[in-house]
Design a protein around this motif. Sequence first.
Motif, PDB file in Angstrom:
ATOM      1  N   SER A   5      63.560 168.660  71.641  1.00  0.00           N
ATOM      2  CA  SER A   5      62.727 169.850  71.841  1.00  0.00           C
ATOM      3  C   SER A   5      62.608 170.123  73.336  1.00  0.00           C
ATOM      4  CB  SER A   5      61.341 169.661  71.215  1.00  0.00           C
ATOM      5  OG  SER A   5      60.549 168.807  72.011  1.00  0.00           O
ATOM      6  N   LEU A   6      62.295 171.357  73.654  1.00  0.00           N
ATOM      7  CA  LEU A   6      62.118 171.738  75.058  1.00  0.00           C
ATOM      8  C   LEU A   6      60.974 170.938  75.679  1.00  0.00           C
ATOM      9  CD1 LEU A   6      62.942 173.520  77.426  1.00  0.00           C
ATOM     10  CD2 LEU A   6      61.625 175.390  76.419  1.00  0.00           C
ATOM     11  N   ALA A   7      59.924 170.676  74.904  1.00  0.00           N
ATOM     12  CA  ALA A   7      58.805 169.872  75.408  1.00  0.00           C
ATOM     13  C   ALA A   7      59.266 168.453  75.742  1.00  0.00           C
ATOM     14  CB  ALA A   7      57.681 169.833  74.375  1.00  0.00           C
ATOM     15  N   GLU A   8      60.093 167.871  74.882  1.00  0.00           N
ATOM     16  CA  GLU A   8      60.630 166.535  75.151  1.00  0.00           C
ATOM     17  C   GLU A   8      61.568 166.560  76.352  1.00  0.00           C
ATOM     18  OE1 GLU A   8      60.807 164.585  70.696  1.00  0.00           O
ATOM     19  OE2 GLU A   8      62.268 166.128  71.233  1.00  0.00           O
ATOM     20  N   ALA A   9      62.275 167.667  76.522  1.00  0.00           N
ATOM     21  CA  ALA A   9      63.197 167.801  77.654  1.00  0.00           C
ATOM     22  C   ALA A   9      62.440 167.768  78.982  1.00  0.00           C
ATOM     23  CB  ALA A   9      64.003 169.092  77.529  1.00  0.00           C
ATOM     24  N   VAL A  10      61.263 168.373  79.014  1.00  0.00           N
ATOM     25  CA  VAL A  10      60.448 168.355  80.236  1.00  0.00           C
ATOM     26  C   VAL A  10      60.115 166.908  80.599  1.00  0.00           C
ATOM     27  CG1 VAL A  10      58.210 169.018  81.206  1.00  0.00           C
ATOM     28  CG2 VAL A  10      59.524 170.675  79.872  1.00  0.00           C
ATOM     29  N   LYS A  11      59.732 166.134  79.591  1.00  0.00           N
ATOM     30  CA  LYS A  11      59.408 164.715  79.819  1.00  0.00           C
ATOM     31  C   LYS A  11      60.658 163.939  80.225  1.00  0.00           C
ATOM     32  CE  LYS A  11      55.707 164.889  76.488  1.00  0.00           C
ATOM     33  NZ  LYS A  11      55.544 164.956  75.063  1.00  0.00           N
ATOM     34  N   LEU A  12      61.772 164.202  79.532  1.00  0.00           N
ATOM     35  CA  LEU A  12      63.011 163.485  79.831  1.00  0.00           C
ATOM     36  C   LEU A  12      63.482 163.773  81.252  1.00  0.00           C
ATOM     37  CD1 LEU A  12      65.341 161.657  79.119  1.00  0.00           C
ATOM     38  CD2 LEU A  12      66.448 163.605  77.978  1.00  0.00           C
ATOM     39  N   MET A  69      67.523 173.747  79.808  1.00  0.00           N
ATOM     40  CA  MET A  69      66.110 174.134  79.903  1.00  0.00           C
ATOM     41  C   MET A  69      65.955 175.522  80.510  1.00  0.00           C
ATOM     42  SD  MET A  69      64.455 170.510  81.112  1.00  0.00           S
ATOM     43  CE  MET A  69      62.823 171.188  81.395  1.00  0.00           C
ATOM     44  N   TYR A  70      66.704 175.802  81.579  1.00  0.00           N
ATOM     45  CA  TYR A  70      66.633 177.136  82.191  1.00  0.00           C
ATOM     46  C   TYR A  70      67.057 178.208  81.192  1.00  0.00           C
ATOM     47  CZ  TYR A  70      65.581 175.721  86.991  1.00  0.00           C
ATOM     48  OH  TYR A  70      64.963 175.255  88.109  1.00  0.00           O
ATOM     49  N   ARG A  71      68.134 177.924  80.475  1.00  0.00           N
ATOM     50  CA  ARG A  71      68.624 178.890  79.485  1.00  0.00           C
ATOM     51  C   ARG A  71      67.559 179.125  78.413  1.00  0.00           C
ATOM     52  NH1 ARG A  71      73.880 176.963  77.454  1.00  0.00           N
ATOM     53  NH2 ARG A  71      74.639 177.805  79.413  1.00  0.00           N
ATOM     54  N   ALA A  72      66.976 178.053  77.910  1.00  0.00           N
ATOM     55  CA  ALA A  72      65.949 178.173  76.862  1.00  0.00           C
ATOM     56  C   ALA A  72      64.727 178.931  77.387  1.00  0.00           C
ATOM     57  CB  ALA A  72      65.545 176.789  76.366  1.00  0.00           C
ATOM     58  N   LYS A 157      55.655 176.863  71.774  1.00  0.00           N
ATOM     59  CA  LYS A 157      57.048 177.315  71.806  1.00  0.00           C
ATOM     60  C   LYS A 157      57.966 176.195  72.291  1.00  0.00           C
ATOM     61  CE  LYS A 157      59.067 181.042  71.238  1.00  0.00           C
ATOM     62  NZ  LYS A 157      59.675 181.508  69.989  1.00  0.00           N
ATOM     63  N   ASN A 158      57.493 175.412  73.283  1.00  0.00           N
ATOM     64  CA  ASN A 158      58.303 174.310  73.805  1.00  0.00           C
ATOM     65  C   ASN A 158      58.622 173.275  72.731  1.00  0.00           C
ATOM     66  OD1 ASN A 158      58.491 175.385  76.352  1.00  0.00           O
ATOM     67  ND2 ASN A 158      56.949 174.054  77.262  1.00  0.00           N
ATOM     68  N   TYR A 159      57.721 173.088  71.784  1.00  0.00           N
ATOM     69  CA  TYR A 159      57.995 172.146  70.687  1.00  0.00           C
ATOM     70  C   TYR A 159      58.884 172.769  69.622  1.00  0.00           C
ATOM     71  CZ  TYR A 159      54.993 168.486  72.455  1.00  0.00           C
ATOM     72  OH  TYR A 159      54.468 167.485  73.231  1.00  0.00           O
ATOM     73  N   ALA A 160      58.897 174.100  69.524  1.00  0.00           N
ATOM     74  CA  ALA A 160      59.707 174.785  68.511  1.00  0.00           C
ATOM     75  C   ALA A 160      61.155 174.972  68.942  1.00  0.00           C
ATOM     76  CB  ALA A 160      59.080 176.143  68.184  1.00  0.00           C
ATOM     77  N   VAL A 161      61.406 175.063  70.245  1.00  0.00           N
ATOM     78  CA  VAL A 161      62.762 175.316  70.752  1.00  0.00           C
ATOM     79  C   VAL A 161      63.521 173.989  70.821  1.00  0.00           C
ATOM     80  CG1 VAL A 161      64.093 176.071  72.773  1.00  0.00           C
ATOM     81  CG2 VAL A 161      62.063 177.347  72.061  1.00  0.00           C
ATOM     82  N   GLU A 162      64.711 173.985  70.221  1.00  0.00           N
ATOM     83  CA  GLU A 162      65.562 172.788  70.209  1.00  0.00           C
ATOM     84  C   GLU A 162      66.724 172.958  71.182  1.00  0.00           C
ATOM     85  OE1 GLU A 162      65.468 169.855  68.121  1.00  0.00           O
ATOM     86  OE2 GLU A 162      63.399 170.505  67.763  1.00  0.00           O
TER      87      GLU A 162
END
Length: 171
Positions: A5-12, A69-72, A157-162
């Motif tokens: 998820s985008l939210a996980e990507a921020v953490k990663l 992430m930028y694209r999303a 939205k960050n949790y919904a976007v894969e």
Amino acid sequence: MSNLSLAEAVKLKSVLAKRIQELEEEMYRVSYVEIEKGAKVPKQARTLSMVEQEIDEIRSDFRLLDKLMYRANIENEIDFNGEALTIVEAIELATQLRAKARKFKDFGAASKEELTYSFGEGNPLVRLAMFEPEEYRLKALELERQANRLSNAINSKNYAVELDFDSEKYF
């Protein structure tokens, strides 16, 4: 390969940045040894080239994750107050709303009238607010509510976007 998820990507992204920093420090530790002249060089568990290779792989993943992430953040939208905003616009708007709320809080905490002290023998000076402090206090509260609502929508939205990114080697 699993999605992220985008939210996980921020953490990663934060995890990867920290790992890069650790590897840069390791590069210095493995690149030099201090020994007595003529003594045998000790065997190291990892060589400088091994650390370089690992850091290059992580930097490559970091760049890919950043691009995704930028694209999303540009391709996905949030509805806020009847307006469709891309995630990147929503993030900036939330930042601006919080900045405006901070400024309005300052005005809201002001006195309508206060006596200022002068250093001369003249008449005392009065500082008058050319606005209603209570109105600004209330405006600040409303702006904070809007910023919080918008932040919640962004998080949702960050949790919904894969994102198509394999994070299994990091998580």
